[in-house]
Design an enzyme around this catalytic site. Sequence first.
Site, PDB file in Angstrom:
ATOM      1  N   HIS A 161       0.812  -1.214   0.000  1.00  0.00           N
ATOM      2  CA  HIS A 161       0.000   0.000   0.000  1.00  0.00           C
ATOM      3  C   HIS A 161       0.847   1.266   0.000  1.00  0.00           C
ATOM      4  CE1 HIS A 161      -3.056   2.939   0.968  1.00  0.00           C
ATOM      5  NE2 HIS A 161      -2.296   3.343   1.966  1.00  0.00           N
ATOM      6  N   CYS A 162       1.977   1.243   0.671  1.00  0.00           N
ATOM      7  CA  CYS A 162       2.666   2.501   0.994  1.00  0.00           C
ATOM      8  C   CYS A 162       3.350   3.158  -0.213  1.00  0.00           C
ATOM      9  CB  CYS A 162       3.680   2.262   2.105  1.00  0.00           C
ATOM     10  SG  CYS A 162       2.926   1.809   3.679  1.00  0.00           S
ATOM     11  N   ILE A 163       4.365   2.497  -0.747  1.00  0.00           N
ATOM     12  CA  ILE A 163       5.216   3.168  -1.730  1.00  0.00           C
ATOM     13  C   ILE A 163       4.499   3.435  -3.055  1.00  0.00           C
ATOM     14  CG2 ILE A 163       7.404   3.054  -2.968  1.00  0.00           C
ATOM     15  CD1 ILE A 163       8.506   1.413  -0.670  1.00  0.00           C
TER      16      ILE A 163
END
Length: 446
Positions: free
Chosen positions: A289-291
């Site tokens: 999800h993050c990068i």
Amino acid sequence: MTVAISAPSSVAQELRNEATGNSPARDAPPRHDVAVVGLGYVGLPTALALHATGRRVLGIDVDPARLAAIGQRRVDLLPADLVRLGDALADRSAFELTDDPARLADAGTVLICVPTPVDPQLVPDLRILRRACETVVNHAVPGQVLILTSTSYVGTTRELLAEPLAARGLRPGADVYVAFSPERIDPGNDRPQALVPRVVGGVTAQCRDRAMTALHGYGPTLHEVSSADAAEMTKLLENTFRAVNIAFANEIAEASRAFGLDVQEVIQAAATKPFGFMPFYPGPGVGGHCIPCDPHYLLWQLRGARTPVPVIEHAMTALAGRPRLVVDRIRTLLADAGTPLRAARVLVVGVTYKPDVEDLRESPALEIIEQLQAAGTAVDYHDPHVPRLQLASGVLRSVPHPAGAEVDLVLVHTLHRAADLDWLDRHPLVLDATYRLAPAPGRFRL
């Protein structure tokens, strides 16, 4: 300011009486110390970590199937968290699961831990977050501490929580306490959450102080910042920093290959410098999800402000193009071996976005497989963590015995720690997109 926090379970009663935001305006003490809204990859480990500190936890999720899976322990958790889940489920007086949002009024503190993805045009998709915040606002009661942990653009906490609460007549900093404290969950990493500091920023100073107290004992340190906006920007910086450096590592890998050098040797040598360098490593792309998502929240907001950030823009463009580069490299290797892409069969080893998890979110493997299929390539995959893969073209099932698969090329996409890959030594053509395999005849790096 960073504040050292101890985490003895004996503080739980004090937290119930004071730190959770209980106030004289409430008719009765809260039944639960904390409610966690959203029990996914962030919310469930967070709920378990809070329960382990002695808090009474209410877990809320709108998906009954997710609640059933948690209750049956059919969830992707680290071994230590699976033990915690068993302990929590057995502790019915202090750990409860529900899909009833009205139960939010039973909690002294509410943590919002829901996904914040981007849409196909890379624009923030706030539908889940907006619904969650609306629900929390509608059920808020005086004295509660409301903490958003989901990554979003600067100003989200004010716009989706503080302002709607004020419109309801609940003044942030006086009647309720609103803060942002970004999650720092790393799926597959067995580092205990209790060792990871938390950043906390409030809509007001009083909000920050109440949130700091409510999170007391959750981690070893709480680092307070001047505002919720500053805490939101902190989270965007963390993941944008990673994105830019991974894109840079990918470029260094390309440069090293052009010079006939081993990029891993170069990075490891540079990492011996004790200052001014932090190692990042190349790969087939970025997932989770993050990068792939978080920097786009920053880019979207900055475009609206007409503020150019070319380094970030280039990094995200380069990362998005990485799966295409993998496919092009496969095409070249097959062509050199006399096999056109449209007539080839490729085996992809590992399809999750990182080792030792079941998480497929934004995994580059999905795009790589679909691009190969679009070019006419027959694709198989092997991943013990993912027995079945749903793609736009249909369903693929993991090959149980990859050593016996008759394929023209093996793409090593994700290296799970338990994987036995000795059979790769016998395969004539292997593309290592992880840059982790030892050199061998017929083995190439991306």
